[in-house]
Design a protein around this motif. Structure first.
Motif, PDB file in Angstrom:
ATOM      1  N   PRO A   1       0.815  -1.217   0.000  1.00  0.00           N
ATOM      2  CA  PRO A   1       0.000   0.000   0.000  1.00  0.00           C
ATOM      3  C   PRO A   1       0.850   1.269   0.000  1.00  0.00           C
ATOM      4  O   PRO A   1       0.459   2.298  -0.538  1.00  0.00           O
ATOM      5  CB  PRO A   1      -0.818  -0.120   1.289  1.00  0.00           C
ATOM      6  CG  PRO A   1      -0.781  -1.567   1.639  1.00  0.00           C
ATOM      7  CD  PRO A   1       0.548  -2.063   1.153  1.00  0.00           C
ATOM      8  N   PHE A   2       2.018   1.182   0.637  1.00  0.00           N
ATOM      9  CA  PHE A   2       2.965   2.297   0.666  1.00  0.00           C
ATOM     10  C   PHE A   2       4.350   1.722   0.963  1.00  0.00           C
ATOM     11  O   PHE A   2       4.477   0.561   1.388  1.00  0.00           O
ATOM     12  CB  PHE A   2       2.575   3.342   1.725  1.00  0.00           C
ATOM     13  CG  PHE A   2       2.586   2.808   3.137  1.00  0.00           C
ATOM     14  CD1 PHE A   2       3.707   2.922   3.951  1.00  0.00           C
ATOM     15  CD2 PHE A   2       1.467   2.174   3.660  1.00  0.00           C
ATOM     16  CE1 PHE A   2       3.718   2.426   5.242  1.00  0.00           C
ATOM     17  CE2 PHE A   2       1.459   1.662   4.949  1.00  0.00           C
ATOM     18  CZ  PHE A   2       2.591   1.795   5.746  1.00  0.00           C
ATOM     19  N   ILE A   3       5.372   2.505   0.725  1.00  0.00           N
ATOM     20  CA  ILE A   3       6.740   2.050   0.984  1.00  0.00           C
ATOM     21  C   ILE A   3       7.121   2.428   2.410  1.00  0.00           C
ATOM     22  O   ILE A   3       7.114   3.623   2.758  1.00  0.00           O
ATOM     23  CB  ILE A   3       7.731   2.676  -0.016  1.00  0.00           C
ATOM     24  CG1 ILE A   3       7.351   2.282  -1.440  1.00  0.00           C
ATOM     25  CG2 ILE A   3       9.161   2.225   0.308  1.00  0.00           C
ATOM     26  CD1 ILE A   3       8.143   3.015  -2.518  1.00  0.00           C
ATOM     27  N   PRO A   4       7.433   1.466   3.259  1.00  0.00           N
ATOM     28  CA  PRO A   4       7.784   1.787   4.646  1.00  0.00           C
ATOM     29  C   PRO A   4       9.020   2.671   4.738  1.00  0.00           C
ATOM     30  O   PRO A   4       9.994   2.484   3.995  1.00  0.00           O
ATOM     31  CB  PRO A   4       8.055   0.408   5.271  1.00  0.00           C
ATOM     32  CG  PRO A   4       7.355  -0.556   4.381  1.00  0.00           C
ATOM     33  CD  PRO A   4       7.421   0.021   3.003  1.00  0.00           C
ATOM     34  N   GLU A   5       8.972   3.623   5.655  1.00  0.00           N
ATOM     35  CA  GLU A   5      10.102   4.536   5.855  1.00  0.00           C
ATOM     36  C   GLU A   5      11.370   3.769   6.210  1.00  0.00           C
ATOM     37  O   GLU A   5      12.474   4.132   5.777  1.00  0.00           O
ATOM     38  CB  GLU A   5       9.756   5.529   6.966  1.00  0.00           C
ATOM     39  CG  GLU A   5      10.819   6.574   7.221  1.00  0.00           C
ATOM     40  CD  GLU A   5      11.022   7.535   6.059  1.00  0.00           C
ATOM     41  OE1 GLU A   5      12.149   8.046   5.922  1.00  0.00           O
ATOM     42  OE2 GLU A   5      10.067   7.761   5.293  1.00  0.00           O
ATOM     43  N   THR A   6      11.215   2.689   6.986  1.00  0.00           N
ATOM     44  CA  THR A   6      12.391   1.918   7.390  1.00  0.00           C
ATOM     45  C   THR A   6      13.096   1.294   6.191  1.00  0.00           C
ATOM     46  O   THR A   6      14.315   1.096   6.209  1.00  0.00           O
ATOM     47  CB  THR A   6      11.993   0.813   8.377  1.00  0.00           C
ATOM     48  OG1 THR A   6      10.866   0.087   7.839  1.00  0.00           O
ATOM     49  CG2 THR A   6      11.608   1.399   9.724  1.00  0.00           C
ATOM     50  N   LEU A   7      12.337   0.976   5.140  1.00  0.00           N
ATOM     51  CA  LEU A   7      12.934   0.416   3.932  1.00  0.00           C
ATOM     52  C   LEU A   7      13.652   1.513   3.147  1.00  0.00           C
ATOM     53  O   LEU A   7      14.762   1.310   2.636  1.00  0.00           O
ATOM     54  CB  LEU A   7      11.854  -0.247   3.080  1.00  0.00           C
ATOM     55  CG  LEU A   7      12.299  -1.236   2.007  1.00  0.00           C
ATOM     56  CD1 LEU A   7      13.084  -2.393   2.617  1.00  0.00           C
ATOM     57  CD2 LEU A   7      11.098  -1.775   1.244  1.00  0.00           C
ATOM     58  N   LEU A   8      13.029   2.685   3.053  1.00  0.00           N
ATOM     59  CA  LEU A   8      13.665   3.817   2.366  1.00  0.00           C
ATOM     60  C   LEU A   8      14.994   4.184   3.021  1.00  0.00           C
ATOM     61  O   LEU A   8      15.956   4.563   2.340  1.00  0.00           O
ATOM     62  CB  LEU A   8      12.740   5.034   2.382  1.00  0.00           C
ATOM     63  CG  LEU A   8      11.486   4.964   1.508  1.00  0.00           C
ATOM     64  CD1 LEU A   8      10.584   6.153   1.787  1.00  0.00           C
ATOM     65  CD2 LEU A   8      11.869   4.928   0.025  1.00  0.00           C
TER      66      LEU A   8
END
Length: 217
Positions: free
Chosen positions: A154-161
């Motif tokens: 649904p969205f890209i997690p900040e932790t992954l970014l």
């Protein structure tokens, strides 16, 4: 079955007409044998447009989507890559043919075994297959030059970014199950991200994909 003829037809009739025109990508799809990563029961469909089930609720992306991803991410020989979702190991093999090394993380134990055995049999030595849930990141060897999420979120997690290097890229399908946007995020400078919407497509959602908060009033 003549796999070489079928592979040529896959590239020329399925992939190239959808504006995948990068010669390096087309050569890569011609050289890595997709049929080696497909369950035996579906080998005759390995190079077709069919969505091939892997069991355990997973399936392979169709070849044209694999080609469009490769064209978008522009893998470099120096890239250290994280793939979220190993599947059969085929896309990891494509990445590994161009990158320095690939760490592919799969949440389903049976698919971990499938990917590991397929890659080992095919002779790919620069891929590490690990079991786990990497949709929110995978600290081993982070930050990465390239992160590829192999399903929908649904969205890209900040932790992954936060696990992309400066100058690095992240690819994911972002949206709802019926319609997602292939998205490429580049960290152009520390904490500054450029987001490109590439094309629309529907792919299976990642297991344990993060959910948007639901507020009730």
């Amino acid at each position: 079955m003549n796999f070489e003829k079928a592979r040529f037809n896959m590239v020329e009739q399925q992939i190239r007409p959808w504006e995948v025109l990068d010669f390096d990508v087309l050569d890569l799809l011609m050289s890595v044998r997709r049929e080696e990563f497909v369950p035996e029961a579906y080998k005759s469909l390995a190079l077709s447009e069919a969505e091939i089930p892997l069991g355990h609720g997973a399936s392979m992306l169709i070849p044209v989507i694999e080609g469009k991803i490769l064209q978008a991410i522009q893998v470099k020989r120096s890239d250290k890559v994280l793939e979220v979702g190993a599947g059969s190991g085929y896309f990891a093999a494509l990445l590994a043919a161009r990158a320095d090394w690939v760490r592919t993380v799969e949440i389903d134990p049976a698919l971990v075994t499938m990917a590991h055995e397929n890659l080992k049999r095919y002779g790919v030595e620069n891929v590490i297959v690990e079991e786990g849930d990497a949709i929110r990141g995978w600290p081993s060897n982070a930050p990465y030059d390239l992160i590829v999420v192999s399903g929908g979120v649904p969205f890209i997690p900040e932790t992954l970014l936060q696990q992309i290097k400066v100058g690095g890229r992240l690819f994911a399908f972002v949206g709802e199950p019926q319609l997602m946007t292939a998205t490429l995020v580049t960290q152009v400078s520390e904490g500054n991200f450029r987001t490109e919407s590439l094309f629309e497509n529907a792919v299976p959602m990642m297991r344990n994909a993060p959910q948007k908060s639901q507020f009730k009033f």
